[in-house]
Design an enzyme around this catalytic site. Sequence first.
Site, mmCIF file in Angstrom:
data_model
loop_
_atom_site.group_PDB
_atom_site.id
_atom_site.type_symbol
_atom_site.label_atom_id
_atom_site.label_comp_id
_atom_site.label_asym_id
_atom_site.label_seq_id
_atom_site.Cartn_x
_atom_site.Cartn_y
_atom_site.Cartn_z
ATOM 1 N N ARG A 134 0.836 -1.250 0.024
ATOM 2 C CA ARG A 134 0.076 -0.050 -0.122
ATOM 3 C C ARG A 134 1.177 1.267 0.023
ATOM 4 O O ARG A 134 1.994 1.317 0.372
ATOM 5 C CB ARG A 134 -0.981 -0.109 1.158
ATOM 6 C CG ARG A 134 -1.935 -1.017 1.379
ATOM 7 C CD ARG A 134 -2.553 -1.047 2.773
ATOM 8 N NE ARG A 134 -3.610 -2.472 2.608
ATOM 9 C CZ ARG A 134 -3.192 -3.446 3.258
ATOM 10 N NH1 ARG A 134 -2.160 -3.856 3.876
ATOM 11 N NH2 ARG A 134 -3.923 -4.389 3.508
ATOM 12 N N LYS A 159 -1.564 -2.836 7.279
ATOM 13 C CA LYS A 159 -3.026 -2.390 7.777
ATOM 14 C C LYS A 159 -3.279 -3.330 9.125
ATOM 15 O O LYS A 159 -3.234 -4.413 9.179
ATOM 16 C CB LYS A 159 -3.985 -2.649 6.888
ATOM 17 C CG LYS A 159 -5.592 -2.145 7.011
ATOM 18 C CD LYS A 159 -6.222 -2.162 5.757
ATOM 19 C CE LYS A 159 -7.581 -1.426 5.764
ATOM 20 N NZ LYS A 159 -8.337 -1.654 4.785
ATOM 21 N N HIS A 228 -3.270 2.530 -5.489
ATOM 22 C CA HIS A 228 -4.093 1.013 -5.298
ATOM 23 C C HIS A 228 -4.137 0.089 -6.632
ATOM 24 O O HIS A 228 -4.109 -1.173 -6.552
ATOM 25 C CB HIS A 228 -5.215 1.266 -4.474
ATOM 26 C CG HIS A 228 -5.323 0.294 -3.421
ATOM 27 N ND1 HIS A 228 -4.453 0.179 -2.279
ATOM 28 C CD2 HIS A 228 -6.168 -0.544 -3.204
ATOM 29 C CE1 HIS A 228 -5.036 -0.585 -1.566
ATOM 30 N NE2 HIS A 228 -5.780 -1.254 -1.797
ATOM 31 N N ARG A 231 -1.065 -2.129 -6.723
ATOM 32 C CA ARG A 231 -1.552 -3.292 -5.965
ATOM 33 C C ARG A 231 -2.520 -4.246 -6.616
ATOM 34 O O ARG A 231 -2.300 -5.360 -6.616
ATOM 35 C CB ARG A 231 -2.025 -2.525 -4.515
ATOM 36 C CG ARG A 231 -2.397 -3.639 -3.538
ATOM 37 C CD ARG A 231 -2.807 -3.100 -2.339
ATOM 38 N NE ARG A 231 -3.202 -3.727 -1.392
ATOM 39 C CZ ARG A 231 -2.850 -4.618 -0.256
ATOM 40 N NH1 ARG A 231 -1.546 -4.689 -0.426
ATOM 41 N NH2 ARG A 231 -3.668 -5.326 0.477
ATOM 42 N N HIS A 254 -4.109 -9.681 3.514
ATOM 43 C CA HIS A 254 -5.640 -9.654 3.643
ATOM 44 C C HIS A 254 -5.930 -10.350 4.906
ATOM 45 O O HIS A 254 -5.518 -11.618 4.880
ATOM 46 C CB HIS A 254 -6.605 -10.070 2.482
ATOM 47 C CG HIS A 254 -6.339 -8.948 1.313
ATOM 48 N ND1 HIS A 254 -6.642 -9.451 -0.077
ATOM 49 C CD2 HIS A 254 -6.222 -7.785 1.283
ATOM 50 C CE1 HIS A 254 -6.686 -8.414 -0.697
ATOM 51 N NE2 HIS A 254 -6.322 -7.188 0.173
ATOM 52 N N TYR A 263 -9.927 -11.008 -7.246
ATOM 53 C CA TYR A 263 -9.181 -11.321 -8.260
ATOM 54 C C TYR A 263 -9.609 -12.376 -9.412
ATOM 55 O O TYR A 263 -8.892 -12.396 -10.048
ATOM 56 C CB TYR A 263 -7.464 -11.212 -7.817
ATOM 57 C CG TYR A 263 -7.188 -9.980 -6.948
ATOM 58 C CD1 TYR A 263 -7.023 -8.666 -7.604
ATOM 59 C CD2 TYR A 263 -7.195 -9.890 -5.627
ATOM 60 C CE1 TYR A 263 -7.023 -7.363 -6.794
ATOM 61 C CE2 TYR A 263 -6.882 -8.759 -4.788
ATOM 62 C CZ TYR A 263 -6.706 -7.620 -5.652
ATOM 63 O OH TYR A 263 -6.582 -6.333 -5.019
#
Length: 294
Positions: A134, A159, A228, A231, A254, A263
């Site tokens: 990120r 995150k 992003h 990413r 994640h 995806y």
Amino acid sequence: MTQLRKKVLEELERRNYSQATANAYVAAIRRFAEYFRRSPDQLGSEHVRQYQLHLVQERKLEPKSVMVQMAALRFLYLKVLRRSYSRDDIPLPRVSRRRIPIVLSTDEVRRLIDAAPNLRYRTILMTLYDTGMRRAELCQLRPEHIDKERMTVRIPHGKGDKAREVPLSLQLLEQLRTYYRSLPRRNGWMFPSLASKRANDPITDKVVWHACHESTRRAGITKPVHPHTLRHSFATHMLDHGAELPVIQVLLGHEDPRDTMIYLHLSTRKLKAAPSPLEMFDVATQSGPEPAAS
């Protein structure tokens, strides 16, 4: 620093919020105060309502952007100022979490990187794409996070303040070396700020945004490209080249596997593997004159 800003930062630190969240909340509270030209401790829930309508109706922000603003004001009034508001007094907009994102083709990524106007922007774009990190994680990158022996990049504060490691390619390692050697001044960050007033700080995410925007313009890419996007492109291209979803989930950091499953909708390998309904039975291709207009 105002007393209120100091209290906000202290409360964020006490609750172990990430630096990226702290920056976003402080900026959101500042914009709220600037809109009314008054200190937020002199404003109330009716002002919050008016401001939220302004963001939606006049500025036409996306629900996700409005949610960040409102989350910051919730934190200010409920956690810092201890106002006795209910959560419905500062409602968060409903957000569609899993919209299919825009991705670049591998050729578009190459054009984007080649169009970067300087060494710093080129290195930023290559790092974003090759690691899938990120933009806030890139800003906080330090040289000691680059492990050339194990060929990994450590991201200590992802995150939710979760650490992870991602592979480091030889090409990116050489690019980072070339860039770091070119720096006129080093301050402990991989991407140090060049502003004299922020001599000890890393770059801000605005620099990362500008690197994407300027390179996109120079490359003639018409898709909307932001940090992003690289990413998303990283994850999609990994899946196209055979990486499994659990691996991509770990690399992206994640927590919820459903965030990674998006995806599958973007992978050309998976899409091409799906059978065509027409090919399940023989349909003759007809040729002939176009039907007459009725």
